[in-house]
Design an enzyme around this catalytic site. Sequence first.
Site, PDB file in Angstrom:
ATOM      1  N   CYS A 129     -12.557  10.532  -3.499  1.00 23.77           N
ATOM      2  CA  CYS A 129     -13.269  11.150  -4.633  1.00 23.77           C
ATOM      3  C   CYS A 129     -13.733  12.538  -4.200  1.00 23.77           C
ATOM      4  O   CYS A 129     -13.706  12.881  -3.037  1.00 23.77           O
ATOM      5  CB  CYS A 129     -14.496  10.325  -4.996  1.00 23.77           C
ATOM      6  SG  CYS A 129     -14.150   8.608  -5.359  1.00 23.77           S
ATOM      7  N   ARG A 134      -8.729  15.411  -5.640  1.00 23.46           N
ATOM      8  CA  ARG A 134      -9.185  14.223  -4.890  1.00 23.46           C
ATOM      9  C   ARG A 134      -9.416  13.034  -5.803  1.00 23.46           C
ATOM     10  O   ARG A 134      -9.605  11.907  -5.327  1.00 23.46           O
ATOM     11  CB  ARG A 134     -10.474  14.546  -4.128  1.00 23.46           C
ATOM     12  CG  ARG A 134     -10.351  15.607  -3.051  1.00 23.46           C
ATOM     13  CD  ARG A 134     -11.690  15.865  -2.380  1.00 23.46           C
ATOM     14  NE  ARG A 134     -12.186  14.665  -1.720  1.00 23.46           N
ATOM     15  CZ  ARG A 134     -11.809  14.284  -0.492  1.00 23.46           C
ATOM     16  NH1 ARG A 134     -10.946  15.015   0.182  1.00 23.46           N
ATOM     17  NH2 ARG A 134     -12.287  13.187   0.053  1.00 23.46           N
ATOM     18  N   TRP A 136     -12.063   8.727  -7.922  1.00 25.26           N
ATOM     19  CA  TRP A 136     -10.798   8.006  -7.744  1.00 25.26           C
ATOM     20  C   TRP A 136     -11.208   6.549  -7.634  1.00 25.26           C
ATOM     21  O   TRP A 136     -11.730   6.113  -6.611  1.00 25.26           O
ATOM     22  CB  TRP A 136     -10.092   8.472  -6.469  1.00 25.26           C
ATOM     23  CG  TRP A 136      -8.796   7.770  -6.259  1.00 25.26           C
ATOM     24  CD1 TRP A 136      -8.568   6.633  -5.522  1.00 25.26           C
ATOM     25  CD2 TRP A 136      -7.532   8.106  -6.818  1.00 25.26           C
ATOM     26  NE1 TRP A 136      -7.258   6.259  -5.584  1.00 25.26           N
ATOM     27  CE2 TRP A 136      -6.594   7.139  -6.376  1.00 25.26           C
ATOM     28  CE3 TRP A 136      -7.101   9.118  -7.649  1.00 25.26           C
ATOM     29  CZ2 TRP A 136      -5.245   7.180  -6.755  1.00 25.26           C
ATOM     30  CZ3 TRP A 136      -5.762   9.164  -8.011  1.00 25.26           C
ATOM     31  CH2 TRP A 136      -4.864   8.196  -7.567  1.00 25.26           C
ATOM     32  N   ASN A 145     -18.319   8.707  -1.940  1.00 27.28           N
ATOM     33  CA  ASN A 145     -16.874   8.635  -1.739  1.00 27.28           C
ATOM     34  C   ASN A 145     -16.647   7.645  -0.615  1.00 27.28           C
ATOM     35  O   ASN A 145     -17.217   7.785   0.460  1.00 27.28           O
ATOM     36  CB  ASN A 145     -16.310  10.008  -1.352  1.00 27.28           C
ATOM     37  CG  ASN A 145     -14.836   9.913  -0.963  1.00 27.28           C
ATOM     38  OD1 ASN A 145     -14.116   9.047  -1.467  1.00 27.28           O
ATOM     39  ND2 ASN A 145     -14.395  10.755  -0.055  1.00 27.28           N
ATOM     40  N   GLY A 146     -15.840   6.616  -0.885  1.00 22.65           N
ATOM     41  CA  GLY A 146     -15.554   5.639   0.171  1.00 22.65           C
ATOM     42  C   GLY A 146     -15.594   4.228  -0.396  1.00 22.65           C
ATOM     43  O   GLY A 146     -15.503   4.022  -1.607  1.00 22.65           O
ATOM     44  N   GLU A 190      14.177   4.088   3.616  1.00 19.80           N
ATOM     45  CA  GLU A 190      13.103   5.021   3.237  1.00 19.80           C
ATOM     46  C   GLU A 190      13.266   6.353   3.969  1.00 19.80           C
ATOM     47  O   GLU A 190      13.074   7.417   3.394  1.00 19.80           O
ATOM     48  CB  GLU A 190      11.740   4.398   3.543  1.00 19.80           C
ATOM     49  CG  GLU A 190      10.555   5.334   3.432  1.00 19.80           C
ATOM     50  CD  GLU A 190      10.369   5.974   2.041  1.00 19.80           C
ATOM     51  OE1 GLU A 190      11.027   5.548   1.080  1.00 19.80           O
ATOM     52  OE2 GLU A 190       9.574   6.931   1.941  1.00 19.80           O
ATOM     53  N   LYS A 227      13.564   9.932   2.058  1.00 25.14           N
ATOM     54  CA  LYS A 227      12.665  11.065   2.361  1.00 25.14           C
ATOM     55  C   LYS A 227      13.482  12.316   2.655  1.00 25.14           C
ATOM     56  O   LYS A 227      13.215  13.387   2.143  1.00 25.14           O
ATOM     57  CB  LYS A 227      11.775  10.729   3.562  1.00 25.14           C
ATOM     58  CG  LYS A 227      10.634   9.805   3.268  1.00 25.14           C
ATOM     59  CD  LYS A 227       9.454  10.432   2.552  1.00 25.14           C
ATOM     60  CE  LYS A 227       9.417  10.305   1.062  1.00 25.14           C
ATOM     61  NZ  LYS A 227       9.653   9.087   0.378  1.00 25.14           N
ATOM     62  N   GLU A 261      15.545  13.628  -0.508  1.00 21.92           N
ATOM     63  CA  GLU A 261      14.822  14.092  -1.708  1.00 21.92           C
ATOM     64  C   GLU A 261      14.070  15.403  -1.475  1.00 21.92           C
ATOM     65  O   GLU A 261      13.702  16.072  -2.430  1.00 21.92           O
ATOM     66  CB  GLU A 261      13.877  13.017  -2.252  1.00 21.92           C
ATOM     67  CG  GLU A 261      12.688  12.673  -1.410  1.00 21.92           C
ATOM     68  CD  GLU A 261      11.769  11.677  -2.128  1.00 21.92           C
ATOM     69  OE1 GLU A 261      11.692  11.671  -3.362  1.00 21.92           O
ATOM     70  OE2 GLU A 261      11.128  10.880  -1.424  1.00 21.92           O
ATOM     71  N   HIS A 297      31.865  -2.411   9.218  1.00 22.51           N
ATOM     72  CA  HIS A 297      32.631  -2.887   8.042  1.00 22.51           C
ATOM     73  C   HIS A 297      32.984  -1.736   7.112  1.00 22.51           C
ATOM     74  O   HIS A 297      32.980  -1.889   5.890  1.00 22.51           O
ATOM     75  CB  HIS A 297      31.799  -3.939   7.306  1.00 22.51           C
ATOM     76  CG  HIS A 297      31.496  -5.140   8.137  1.00 22.51           C
ATOM     77  ND1 HIS A 297      32.454  -6.053   8.531  1.00 22.51           N
ATOM     78  CD2 HIS A 297      30.332  -5.538   8.715  1.00 22.51           C
ATOM     79  CE1 HIS A 297      31.899  -6.980   9.294  1.00 22.51           C
ATOM     80  NE2 HIS A 297      30.614  -6.696   9.413  1.00 22.51           N
ATOM     81  N   LYS A 340       6.733  13.301 -10.053  1.00 26.24           N
ATOM     82  CA  LYS A 340       5.890  12.395  -9.268  1.00 26.24           C
ATOM     83  C   LYS A 340       5.895  10.990  -9.866  1.00 26.24           C
ATOM     84  O   LYS A 340       5.827  10.013  -9.167  1.00 26.24           O
ATOM     85  CB  LYS A 340       4.455  12.919  -9.190  1.00 26.24           C
ATOM     86  CG  LYS A 340       3.547  12.108  -8.274  1.00 26.24           C
ATOM     87  CD  LYS A 340       4.078  12.040  -6.850  1.00 26.24           C
ATOM     88  CE  LYS A 340       3.269  11.097  -5.974  1.00 26.24           C
ATOM     89  NZ  LYS A 340       3.953  10.830  -4.677  1.00 26.24           N
TER      90      LYS A 340
HETATM   91  C1  AGP Z   1       9.245   8.573  -3.504  1.00 27.69           C
HETATM   92  O1  AGP Z   1       9.277   9.565  -2.478  1.00 27.69           O
HETATM   93  C2  AGP Z   1       9.861   9.076  -4.778  1.00 27.69           C
HETATM   94  N1  AGP Z   1       9.088  10.172  -5.270  1.00 27.69           N
HETATM   95  C3  AGP Z   1      10.133   7.989  -5.807  1.00 27.69           C
HETATM   96  O2  AGP Z   1      11.182   7.205  -5.290  1.00 27.69           O
HETATM   97  C4  AGP Z   1       8.968   7.038  -6.160  1.00 27.69           C
HETATM   98  O3  AGP Z   1       8.695   6.213  -5.065  1.00 27.69           O
HETATM   99  C5  AGP Z   1       9.419   6.139  -7.325  1.00 27.69           C
HETATM  100  O4  AGP Z   1       9.673   6.975  -8.446  1.00 27.69           O
HETATM  101  C6  AGP Z   1       8.396   5.074  -7.698  1.00 27.69           C
HETATM  102  O5  AGP Z   1       7.201   5.678  -8.113  1.00 27.69           O
HETATM  103  P1  AGP Z   1       5.905   4.738  -8.290  1.00 27.69           P
HETATM  104  O6  AGP Z   1       5.569   4.204  -6.939  1.00 27.69           O
HETATM  105  O7  AGP Z   1       4.853   5.636  -8.852  1.00 27.69           O
HETATM  106  O8  AGP Z   1       6.279   3.635  -9.236  1.00 27.69           O
END
Ligand code: AGP
Length: 605
Positions: A2, A27, A75, A101-102, A478, A482, A485, A501, A600
């Site tokens: 927060c 925040r 938050w 905050n916490g 993952e 990373k 993307e 394979h 996002k």
């Molecule tokens: C993660 O780096 C990406 N931005 C994307 O895959 C994200 O994880 C995915 O869109 C799911 O989002 P969410 O966790 O808000 O549901």
Amino acid sequence: MCGIVGYIGHREAADVVVDGLTRLEYRGYDSAGIVTADSQAQLEVVKRAGKLSILKEALKTNPLKGNIGIGHTRWATHGKPNDVNSHPHLSEDSKLAVIHNGIIENYMPLKAKLISNGHDFVSDTDTEVIVHLIEEHYQGDLVEAVQNALKEVTGAYALVVSHIDHEVIVAARATSPMVIGIGENENFVASDVPALLPYTRKVIFLHDGDMALIKKASIELSDFDGNIVEREISTIDWDAEAAEKSGYEHYMLKEIYEQPTVLQNTFGGRFAANGMDVELDLGLDPNSINRVVITAAGTAYYSGAVGEYLIEQVAKIPTEIELASEFRYRKPILDENTLCIVVSQSGETIDTLEALREAKRQGAKTLAILNVKGSSISREVDDSLYIHAGPEIGVASTKAYMAMLAAFELIAIWLGRARAELSDSVASELIQALRSTPGLVEHALEEREHIAQIAEQFKDKRDYLFLGRGINFPTALEGALKLKEISYIHAEAYATGEMKHGPIALIDENMPIVAIATASELYEKTISNIQEVKARDGIIISLANPDDEQIAIHSDHVIRVPKVHELISPMINVASLQLLAYETAHRLELDVDQPRNLAKSVTVE
Ligand code: AGP
């Protein structure tokens, strides 16, 4: 996480506090509120659910006067984001106000004790407990009352207190950040530097266990027992934008380094005192299910893939991971004995929301692992486990993924213990290892310089491969996501044993291969697979533990990661892969925080 701001001086406090909250809105933005102390007999408060703009509108029709003020942008961790749960929280006589905050870990027993002592609670928050505790201890000395109240509290907090009868603001810090701004005949306190920059660059970063008695013309620092402490006065040379990133060049890097603190918040209050159980405050009966289906998208999906291993191996429940975007079109067969776990940082991903709706249509029990309170998924699911990662600004998810992994560790232990599938000794071993993860992640991040050198060497490659086995196959997935993307380099992940394979045909002297080779029952097989790849002139970048003396023979580069129980190693291993992706994209001078084509939160199918 927060945003907190306090002011005492010659200006209109409301102006300074609202301006400061605006600079801290990154925040948290579930709700906001402000209190000022004027010559009235009580504090004046305005607080509203929703973004800060809603509070600003309310203040236009209800302006607050006074030269002392405290404010908060929230938050939500405990209690829905609504008006009554917004901070500041006031005493019944409106003489005392608190912002926080916490997480107060022991707020439930404290609340019960205070209610039995006759205190009336109006909110669902943990913070309101602090107001009533201070009230209980207040006998005219505000600092003493705060000190005595905090002696009863366990948890993480950055706390600011105001009382109408005292021309001071009192601040106290335990884990959550807090910084004091030093002005001319005015002083400030805030969660973070950006709130202070328009007024002063002279600051004091409070340490854990510090208290501050802040007056217009003086600041007295002490510990919680009243012993004077000395702290360095720093001068901030950041610009405002750099300050929002706490001096880091990108939000993503800041969030990578926030992960140790995030883990403390995710675990906060959820380890039972006996060291063998976890307390998740969920309504689900673990013995009413015979199957688990996990569904999510992107990075959240990969956390679920780790969760699949964990729940099967720790709780012995048949578990499968499903892509949310495929789930409902696959016409899955679920029933009332199925637990469907949906995972989402934003709680708004439409694929995941629709998968949840399909699960509910079929009568499954539903649980969400979420970061954002009040999100669409949180309103439709039977129960939620919040990861308390705070707002994640970087589009590429890092700290939320780490917190999701931690949440799955907690859920697996909780299910395993409730179904008598997890022994005292193994549970204790896992919990001890989880408690060490903030430090281990911090240690893993110390490899940054070495990882940056590797990133520099291979930043112009067209393709990368990531290999992992067992519970670290999702870690490889993952890591590949990373990298691709944010650096736009084509990166794929394979289960290491799968290379022979077909995919091994891709290998040549231009292909960097990141191979996860940390301690595992499958370590020898992983080494064999690495040798197969090396024999085709692939460039091997291994992730390995410090005590591994043979890995260097088979690798061109070795990134060392702290050793931990294999079931917890995905949390430690991923930190190195996050840095590899960040350093690569940064060296390619790409937009790390807002990569092309991405959003996002993906709220369209
Ligand atoms: C993660 O780096 C990406 N931005 C994307 O895959 C994200 O994880 C995915 O869109 C799911 O989002 P969410 O966790 O808000 O549901």
